[in-house]
Design a protein around this motif. Structure first.
Motif, short mmCIF file in Angstrom:
data_model
loop_
_atom_site.label_atom_id
_atom_site.label_comp_id
_atom_site.label_asym_id
_atom_site.label_seq_id
_atom_site.Cartn_x
_atom_site.Cartn_y
_atom_site.Cartn_z
N UNK A 182 0.96 -1.15 0.00
CA UNK A 182 0.22 -0.27 0.10
C UNK A 182 0.98 1.11 0.02
N UNK A 183 0.04 2.10 -0.74
CA UNK A 183 1.19 3.41 0.00
C UNK A 183 -0.25 4.37 0.34
N UNK A 184 0.85 5.02 1.49
CA UNK A 184 -0.43 6.47 2.23
C UNK A 184 0.50 7.91 2.83
N UNK A 185 0.09 8.64 2.19
CA UNK A 185 0.95 9.97 2.83
C UNK A 185 -0.16 10.09 4.64
N UNK A 186 0.75 10.64 5.06
CA UNK A 186 0.50 10.96 6.24
C UNK A 186 0.73 13.08 6.55
N UNK A 187 0.21 13.71 7.43
CA UNK A 187 0.45 14.69 7.66
C UNK A 187 0.43 15.05 9.04
N UNK A 188 2.67 15.20 9.60
CA UNK A 188 3.34 15.95 10.59
C UNK A 188 3.12 16.78 11.03
N UNK A 189 2.20 18.06 10.86
CA UNK A 189 2.59 19.20 11.18
C UNK A 189 2.15 19.01 12.80
N UNK A 190 1.66 18.61 13.24
CA UNK A 190 0.96 18.74 14.82
C UNK A 190 1.83 17.84 15.60
N UNK A 191 2.43 16.98 14.69
CA UNK A 191 3.70 16.47 15.59
C UNK A 191 5.22 16.96 15.87
N UNK A 192 5.56 18.52 15.07
CA UNK A 192 7.01 18.89 15.60
C UNK A 192 7.17 18.11 16.47
N UNK A 193 8.80 17.57 16.98
CA UNK A 193 9.61 17.99 17.89
C UNK A 193 9.11 16.30 18.92
N UNK A 194 7.62 15.66 18.57
CA UNK A 194 8.00 14.13 19.09
C UNK A 194 8.05 13.18 17.96
N UNK A 195 7.81 12.10 19.12
CA UNK A 195 8.06 11.13 18.23
C UNK A 195 6.67 10.31 17.85
N UNK A 196 6.82 9.59 17.23
CA UNK A 196 4.64 8.60 16.86
C UNK A 196 5.35 7.24 16.06
N UNK A 197 4.78 6.18 16.27
CA UNK A 197 5.12 5.09 15.87
C UNK A 197 4.58 4.09 14.98
N UNK A 198 4.67 3.37 14.10
CA UNK A 198 4.38 3.21 13.12
C UNK A 198 4.34 1.47 13.98
N UNK A 199 3.18 0.48 14.05
CA UNK A 199 2.06 -0.22 15.25
C UNK A 199 2.13 -1.24 14.20
N UNK A 200 2.77 -2.51 14.86
CA UNK A 200 1.69 -3.56 13.71
C UNK A 200 0.97 -4.17 15.07
N UNK A 201 -0.07 -4.09 15.19
CA UNK A 201 -1.99 -4.31 16.30
C UNK A 201 -2.03 -6.21 15.85
N UNK A 202 -3.15 -6.82 16.26
CA UNK A 202 -3.62 -7.99 16.51
C UNK A 202 -5.28 -8.06 16.20
N UNK A 203 -5.61 -8.30 15.38
CA UNK A 203 -7.51 -8.31 14.83
C UNK A 203 -7.59 -10.28 15.25
N UNK A 204 -7.72 -9.93 16.24
CA UNK A 204 -8.50 -12.26 16.49
C UNK A 204 -9.26 -12.39 15.90
N UNK A 205 -10.24 -11.60 14.39
CA UNK A 205 -10.55 -12.00 13.63
C UNK A 205 -9.51 -12.52 13.00
N UNK A 206 -9.69 -11.96 11.57
CA UNK A 206 -8.65 -11.60 10.90
C UNK A 206 -7.57 -12.89 10.70
N UNK A 207 -6.49 -12.79 12.32
CA UNK A 207 -5.59 -13.26 12.98
C UNK A 207 -5.86 -14.58 13.90
N UNK A 208 -6.60 -14.46 13.89
CA UNK A 208 -7.42 -15.59 14.56
C UNK A 208 -6.36 -17.02 14.51
N UNK A 209 -6.57 -17.37 13.16
CA UNK A 209 -5.43 -18.84 12.80
C UNK A 209 -3.57 -18.91 13.03
N UNK A 210 -3.14 -17.57 12.73
CA UNK A 210 -2.15 -16.83 12.12
C UNK A 210 -1.20 -17.04 12.95
N UNK A 211 0.03 -17.60 13.38
CA UNK A 211 0.62 -17.23 14.76
C UNK A 211 1.18 -15.86 15.15
#
Length: 215
Positions: free
Chosen positions: A76-105
């Motif tokens: 995928x390609x995404x675009x993000x606006x970091x204007x309100x996050x100057x001087x801060x840290x943000x995270x690219x995060x991997x979450x868990x979905x119990x429905x679509x990932x129920x059979x995935x380790x």
């Protein structure tokens, strides 16, 4: 990955930064979110999706509420606006979905994909450079297929018809297509004619967590 590659005209300002996301894992999906320094999900507030495996969208769409689910080899390609996050840290995060990932380790310590430190000096931030799509460029599908071909294909779809069907399954520990595996060295569609078109139907039999794509 920040890039300045031209993209079709969309209602976005130059302050948006572009990221190309590719799942290069062997067998696991990622549910991507953008979180702030308090680990609050801000994806929908600052990001939009502009492209996927099928190419660029005509208009951007909102980042999915549940996160961006990316299967193996999917991009995928995404675009993000970091204007309100100057001087801060943000995270690219991997979450868990119990429905679509129920059979995935799931590996419980793999939440953090990347830490992004946003500079407080805008000069150091490389803005996305907008360049209009060249005049006269048209959609690839309509260039290859006539409207008559497209209408015929949609009629076939509505009638449940196809020129070929590919059944994806798993047998003896191997992924198979129409019962054939890599070991049989058989091409699933080796007799496609030049300058012709076909409508293909893909059917899953389970055992795969991989988006179907053609080589």
């Amino acid at each position: 990955m920040v890039s300045g590659i031209p993209w079709p005209k969309m209602p976005l300002e130059p302050k948006w930064y572009r990221f190309r996301l590719l799942n290069a894992a062997v067998s696991r999906p990622y549910l991507v979110k953008i979180k702030d320094d308090q680990l609050r999900d801000v994806s929908q507030d600052i990001c939009k999706v502009i492209a996927a495996d099928g190419g660029y969208r005509n208009t951007p769409v909102q980042f999915p509420t549940r996160g961006l689910l990316i299967s193996v080899a999917e991009r995928y390609e995404i675009v993000c606006d970091f204007t309100n996050f100057k001087g801060k840290s943000i995270y690219l995060w991997n979450d868990y979905d119990p429905v679509s990932m129920k059979d995935v380790p799931y590996f419980c310590y793999s939440h953090l994909v990347a830490k992004l430190i946003i500079s407080s000096n805008s000069i150091n931030n490389i803005p996305f450079i907008y360049e209009p799509i060249p005049t006269g460029q048209i959609n690839i599908m309509t260039k290859v297929l006539s409207q008559e071909d497209i209408n015929k294909a949609f009629n076939m779809i509505n009638n449940g018809e196809s020129h070929r069907q590919f059944d994806f399954g798993r047998s003896n520990g191997h992924w198979t297509i129409n019962g054939e595996s890599w070991a049989t060295m058989k091409l699933a569609a080796e007799d496609v004619g030049q300058n012709t078109w076909e409508l293909w139907k893909f059917k899953t039999g389970g055992g795969w967590f991989h988006p179907v794509h053609i080589h």
